[in-house]
Each structure stands twice: as C-alpha cells, then as structure tokens.
Design an enzyme around this catalytic site. Structure first.
Site, mmCIF file in Angstrom:
data_model
loop_
_atom_site.group_PDB
_atom_site.id
_atom_site.type_symbol
_atom_site.label_atom_id
_atom_site.label_comp_id
_atom_site.label_asym_id
_atom_site.label_seq_id
_atom_site.Cartn_x
_atom_site.Cartn_y
_atom_site.Cartn_z
ATOM 1 N N ASN A 135 0.822 -1.222 0.000
ATOM 2 C CA ASN A 135 0.000 0.000 0.000
ATOM 3 C C ASN A 135 0.853 1.269 0.000
ATOM 4 O O ASN A 135 0.357 2.356 0.236
ATOM 5 C CB ASN A 135 -0.953 -0.004 1.210
ATOM 6 C CG ASN A 135 -0.217 0.018 2.543
ATOM 7 O OD1 ASN A 135 1.015 0.060 2.580
ATOM 8 N ND2 ASN A 135 -0.951 -0.009 3.635
ATOM 9 N N HIS A 137 3.403 1.885 2.071
ATOM 10 C CA HIS A 137 3.967 2.334 3.344
ATOM 11 C C HIS A 137 5.491 2.235 3.348
ATOM 12 O O HIS A 137 6.074 1.381 2.702
ATOM 13 C CB HIS A 137 3.322 1.633 4.557
ATOM 14 C CG HIS A 137 3.709 0.216 4.802
ATOM 15 N ND1 HIS A 137 2.775 -0.800 4.893
ATOM 16 C CD2 HIS A 137 4.911 -0.368 5.022
ATOM 17 C CE1 HIS A 137 3.405 -1.929 5.146
ATOM 18 N NE2 HIS A 137 4.708 -1.699 5.228
ATOM 19 N N GLU A 142 1.685 4.246 7.502
ATOM 20 C CA GLU A 142 0.571 3.807 6.657
ATOM 21 C C GLU A 142 -0.009 4.998 5.892
ATOM 22 O O GLU A 142 0.263 6.154 6.223
ATOM 23 C CB GLU A 142 -0.508 3.169 7.550
ATOM 24 C CG GLU A 142 -0.037 1.951 8.343
ATOM 25 C CD GLU A 142 0.159 0.685 7.486
ATOM 26 O OE1 GLU A 142 0.142 0.780 6.242
ATOM 27 O OE2 GLU A 142 0.338 -0.388 8.084
HETATM 28 C C1 GLP Z 1 6.999 -4.113 6.704
HETATM 29 C C2 GLP Z 1 8.064 -3.178 7.319
HETATM 30 C C3 GLP Z 1 8.581 -2.217 6.290
HETATM 31 C C4 GLP Z 1 8.881 -3.014 5.037
HETATM 32 C C5 GLP Z 1 7.591 -3.445 4.398
HETATM 33 C C6 GLP Z 1 7.762 -4.439 3.269
HETATM 34 O O1 GLP Z 1 5.781 -4.055 7.328
HETATM 35 N N1 GLP Z 1 7.656 -2.426 8.472
HETATM 36 O O2 GLP Z 1 9.732 -1.550 6.800
HETATM 37 O O3 GLP Z 1 9.590 -2.245 4.124
HETATM 38 O O4 GLP Z 1 6.662 -3.886 5.346
HETATM 39 O O5 GLP Z 1 8.045 -5.716 3.750
HETATM 40 P P1 GLP Z 1 8.697 -6.836 2.866
HETATM 41 O O6 GLP Z 1 10.077 -6.387 2.566
HETATM 42 O O7 GLP Z 1 8.679 -8.069 3.713
HETATM 43 O O8 GLP Z 1 7.870 -6.955 1.648
#
Ligand code: GLP
Length: 245
Positions: A135, A137, A142
């Site tokens: 999304n 973030h 968020e």
């Molecule tokens: C998580 C973390 C973020 C991260 C994102 C993507 O919730 N808090 O810092 O960049 O979501 O996660 P992933 O790398 O596992 O796709």
C-alpha cells in the site's frame, strides 16, 4: 529519483550492498538507517559475505532501525531486534552500543521522543535503506501519515498485518501497533536507498514512478527528497514494461 533496474531479487541484494559498502568504506562515523522485512535480506547477506571475505569494518558505523513492534520483547523471535541480529548484526563487527532500534516495551510517547533525539544527537542518518509495503507504506507509515511526522506510534493496517502474518504462528499473534520513524524523520536522511522486488510490489512501484505526491501513498513523499535511488527488479517493473513496450 534515480532508478536502477536489476534482473531479480538476488541482483538487487548485490547492487544495494555495493552502494552501502561504498558509503561505509568512504564515510567517517557513518550513520545508517536500516529496514527489516523480506526485501533487505539478500542485501544483508551480501554485506555479511563481504565482511567475511574482504573484512570491511563496521567499527565506525552507527545504525538506527526504522521500526519495531509494540508489546514484543527485544529477545522475542519475531521482534525486529531479533531479525536484525540474525540477518546482520551478529555477523559483522558493529559495536553493540552503536545499534539502535525503537524499544517496543518502553513507555511509548517517551520512547518516540528519545528515539528522534538520539538520531539527532548522532548527526542524522547518512544513508537510509527502505523497503515498501504493497500500500506504499515506508517504515510503518501507513497511508494518511503526515509527511512531516517524526517517530510515532502507529496502528497497523489490516493488510500490513496480513502481509506480515507469515512471520508469526497465527494472525492473532501479529502485533496491532508499532513504533516507527516518521516520514519527516526519513526525509531528513541525507541519502535514501529504496528496494523494490517482486510482482506483489509492481503496483506500488508503478504508482511511485507516476510521480504524484499524495499522503494516501506514503512512498510518494520521497519525491520531495533530492537524493533517492530506487533499485527495482524485473518482476516489480513488469507493469512499466508492459505499458511502455
Ligand atoms: C513491513 C516493514 C517495512 C517493510 C515493508 C515491506 O511491514 N515495516 O519496513 O519495508 O513492510 O516488507 P517486505 O520487505 O517483507 O515486503
């Protein structure tokens, strides 16, 4: 915003590590901003491998992590503390006292202020590594988070909890809140490296490259920053490729 296209997730890790290693080797008392999640793991693997083969030193490195779950003890298997030690800190010679992550067990408002203060005391972040949520973030900021926000407490979006559920035994075990650096804190870094891999992130990447700045899409705040490099793999770039070719 500079875009580096790489073949796949492994290549992204190599390229990202190359950039981080260059800054680590050439910057006195460097302050790194680090991220968790699946995205930076191949980067950390390359950094560890380099440390083992070339002996790059981390004695002069300070690190601040982006975020931590609230109510999860640092030594809990699913804490971001545990993640960082497992994938990186246990394997390089960074001094223990130079490692900072938000404490998810501390009094929350005080911890947010202290964390922000500690970053400032260290002269700010030189290089911030970021992943991105589906999304949009960044950290745990968020959609709807103010672009001038500092370290704060967040209620995690349901979609974020689901995306992170794979690291926990069951959905109920996934924390509902976290402490995260704010978007303002992230934007104060001198340089930002955003890593995006995999098909699941292709919509988010397309939106980012669209260049529209919108608080409903947190990563778009990065368009306000003068030194951002995005490393994206083919799977994440597929939407671009199909529209532009
Ligand atoms: C998580 C973390 C973020 C991260 C994102 C993507 O919730 N808090 O810092 O960049 O979501 O996660 P992933 O790398 O596992 O796709």
């Amino acid at each position: 915003m500079k875009l580096i296209q790489v073949e796949d997730y492994q290549d992204m890790g190599k390229k990202a590590a190359e950039i981080i290693l260059d800054r680590v080797r050439n910057t006195e008392n460097i302050v790194l901003g680090l991220a968790t999640g699946g995205t930076p793991i191949s980067t950390y693997e390359n950094i560890v491998q380099d440390h083992q083969t070339n002996g790059t030193s981390y004695q002069h490195v300070t690190s601040f992590n982006l975020d931590e779950y609230i109510g999860v003890r640092p030594d809990h298997p699913n804490s971001y503390h545990t993640f960082m030690y497992k994938h990186l800190f246990h394997h390089i010679n960074i001094p223990q006292e130079k490692i900072f992550l938000p404490n998810g067990m501390a009094e929350q408002q005080q911890e947010c202020r202290d964390y922000e203060q500690r970053i400032r005391e260290h002269g700010g972040i030189d290089l911030q590594v970021l992943g991105i949520g589906e999304n949009g973030h960044i950290g745990f900021n968020e959609p709807g988070t103010a672009f001038d926000s500092t370290t704060h407490v967040v209620d995690l979006a349901e979609s974020t909890r689901q995306a992170n559920a794979r690291f926990f035994e069951s959905m109920e075990d996934v924390p509902k809140q976290a402490i995260t650096m704010g978007i303002g804190s992230i934007l104060r870094s001198k340089e930002i490296l955003l890593l995006i891999a995999g098909e699941a992130k292709s919509k988010a990447l397309a939106k980012l490259l669209d260049k529209q700045v919108d608080e409903q899409f947190p990563a778009s705040a990065l368009h306000h920053h003068a030194n951002v490099t995005v490393i994206a793999d083919k799977a994440a770039l597929q939407t671009q490729m199909s529209t532009h070719h």
